[in-house]
Design a protein around this motif. Sequence first.
Motif, PDB file in Angstrom:
ATOM      1  N   VAL A  47      29.607  -6.957   4.332  1.00 37.60           N
ATOM      2  CA  VAL A  47      31.020  -7.312   4.334  1.00 37.60           C
ATOM      3  C   VAL A  47      31.849  -6.039   4.406  1.00 37.60           C
ATOM      4  N   GLU A  48      33.098  -6.206   4.806  1.00 37.79           N
ATOM      5  CA  GLU A  48      34.031  -5.087   4.807  1.00 37.79           C
ATOM      6  C   GLU A  48      35.174  -5.416   3.854  1.00 37.79           C
ATOM      7  N   ILE A  49      35.526  -4.443   3.019  1.00 38.15           N
ATOM      8  CA  ILE A  49      36.599  -4.644   2.052  1.00 38.15           C
ATOM      9  C   ILE A  49      37.805  -3.806   2.452  1.00 38.15           C
ATOM     10  N   ILE A  50      38.971  -4.442   2.482  1.00 36.36           N
ATOM     11  CA  ILE A  50      40.219  -3.730   2.740  1.00 36.36           C
ATOM     12  C   ILE A  50      40.998  -3.700   1.432  1.00 36.36           C
ATOM     13  N   LEU A  51      41.098  -2.537   0.813  1.00 38.85           N
ATOM     14  CA  LEU A  51      41.834  -2.383  -0.441  1.00 38.85           C
ATOM     15  C   LEU A  51      43.294  -2.102  -0.126  1.00 38.85           C
ATOM     16  N   THR A  52      44.197  -2.890  -0.680  1.00 42.03           N
ATOM     17  CA  THR A  52      45.620  -2.681  -0.439  1.00 42.03           C
ATOM     18  C   THR A  52      46.295  -2.171  -1.709  1.00 42.03           C
ATOM     19  N   LEU A  74      35.411   7.722  -9.449  1.00 39.97           N
ATOM     20  CA  LEU A  74      34.399   6.737  -9.830  1.00 39.97           C
ATOM     21  C   LEU A  74      33.104   6.892  -9.039  1.00 39.97           C
ATOM     22  N   GLY A  75      33.110   7.792  -8.076  1.00 40.32           N
ATOM     23  CA  GLY A  75      31.920   8.013  -7.265  1.00 40.32           C
ATOM     24  C   GLY A  75      31.627   6.876  -6.306  1.00 40.32           C
ATOM     25  N   VAL A  76      32.673   6.198  -5.834  1.00 36.65           N
ATOM     26  CA  VAL A  76      32.514   5.062  -4.927  1.00 36.65           C
ATOM     27  C   VAL A  76      32.606   5.531  -3.483  1.00 36.65           C
ATOM     28  N   SER A  77      31.600   5.197  -2.707  1.00 39.34           N
ATOM     29  CA  SER A  77      31.568   5.576  -1.293  1.00 39.34           C
ATOM     30  C   SER A  77      32.599   4.782  -0.502  1.00 39.34           C
ATOM     31  N   ALA A  78      33.100   5.400   0.552  1.00 40.38           N
ATOM     32  CA  ALA A  78      34.073   4.740   1.426  1.00 40.38           C
ATOM     33  C   ALA A  78      33.400   3.879   2.485  1.00 40.38           C
ATOM     34  N   GLY A  87      34.217  -3.424  -8.403  1.00 40.12           N
ATOM     35  CA  GLY A  87      33.767  -4.738  -7.969  1.00 40.12           C
ATOM     36  C   GLY A  87      33.548  -4.797  -6.471  1.00 40.12           C
ATOM     37  N   ALA A  88      34.438  -4.144  -5.721  1.00 42.29           N
ATOM     38  CA  ALA A  88      34.284  -4.090  -4.264  1.00 42.29           C
ATOM     39  C   ALA A  88      32.992  -3.377  -3.886  1.00 42.29           C
ATOM     40  N   ALA A  89      32.731  -2.258  -4.528  1.00 43.95           N
ATOM     41  CA  ALA A  89      31.513  -1.496  -4.241  1.00 43.95           C
ATOM     42  C   ALA A  89      30.266  -2.310  -4.574  1.00 43.95           C
ATOM     43  N   ALA A  90      30.298  -3.036  -5.690  1.00 49.47           N
ATOM     44  CA  ALA A  90      29.150  -3.845  -6.089  1.00 49.47           C
ATOM     45  C   ALA A  90      28.911  -4.977  -5.093  1.00 49.47           C
ATOM     46  N   ALA A  91      29.987  -5.611  -4.617  1.00 47.86           N
ATOM     47  CA  ALA A  91      29.849  -6.693  -3.643  1.00 47.86           C
ATOM     48  C   ALA A  91      29.287  -6.168  -2.328  1.00 47.86           C
ATOM     49  N   ILE A  92      29.777  -5.035  -1.888  1.00 48.90           N
ATOM     50  CA  ILE A  92      29.277  -4.429  -0.643  1.00 48.90           C
ATOM     51  C   ILE A  92      27.782  -4.152  -0.753  1.00 48.90           C
TER      52      ILE A  92
END
Length: 351
Positions: free
Chosen positions: A50-55, A68-72, A35-40
């Motif tokens: 936007v910037e997402i901080i995953l905790t 999952l092949g999600v870029s940082a 979901g974070a990757a899709a929003a970005i």
Amino acid sequence: MPKLFTKNIAGGGAPVKIALDAFGGDHAPDKVILGAAAAIADFTASGSPVEIILTGDEEIIKSRMDALGVSAQNITVVNADGVIEIEDDPMSIRTNKKNSSMGIAFQLVASGGADAFVSAGSTAAMVVGATMLVGRMKGVKRPALAPIMPGISGFYMLLDGGANMECRADMLAQFGVMGSIFMNKIMGVENPRVGLLNVGSEREKGRELEQKAYEALQSAPVNFIGNIEGRDPTLNVCDVAVTDGFTGNIYLKAVEGMGAFMKASLRDIFSVNAGSKIGYLLSKKGVKALSRKTDYREVGGSPLLGIKKPVIKAHGSSDELAFKNAIRQAVNFAGAIGEIERGIAALKEEN
């Protein structure tokens, strides 16, 4: 009918930073990460990154991102110890669970390291964390959980949806002000109609709470339309339905249950025989539109109104789409915080 969060309305300038609890919810951390990757991707495409901080557990998060092949890109991971479970004492977010994934996310928002908070974790812990770590807006008695609900011709906001089991009349008046501003600034509803949920539309109906709240809302800076009954919000008689958290949560769960009942009934109707299946094919577009309209994932989450910074409670069973829209909601909500603060100040002046 207003479309819900179909575009990004965040302004320019520095990217909005969202603290996202990576281990909140039934499908964490994979659906949270996706979901974070899709929003970005959506916000970047619109020109408002936007910037997402995953905790959460840093090792697990990074491992799952790779899998999952999600870029940082535009994603930062902040390590946290453990998770607040539903059965945990909500106050533990300030004590032995302060360094949990939710606790660290709130600390980032409180310290200015993030602009908004999103989690699908424990509602009770979220209310405690938002109130005690981030803080209420000046003058706000209690924050209110404010789910956005589908009606027959548009959306309406219910508050309180379950954050406050016992309320006073002045609190309900504040709920009306905050909900009105949100529906105007975020949903684009001109002069939102505020109704007081009651057992009848007549002025004298209800308990002492409703009778006093009626008076308070009459003098509040909102478009108060009086008492409304339980059937009225879904018929879009109002844009904001105000009630205490006990009543609101029962109403919310009843509406969710009826939605699930209707979907199951439609499936049964269209699967009876070949004729009904043909009927489904002919009405497929309309059925899908109805299903999308009642899908909580399209909303993303419920804002906790009255907190100094945006706090969004996502549904516990949120998937990638739900988390993406919860993030979108948090970003867009950031622009309405100042308006709500001014609205609360105006209410105080009226009284």
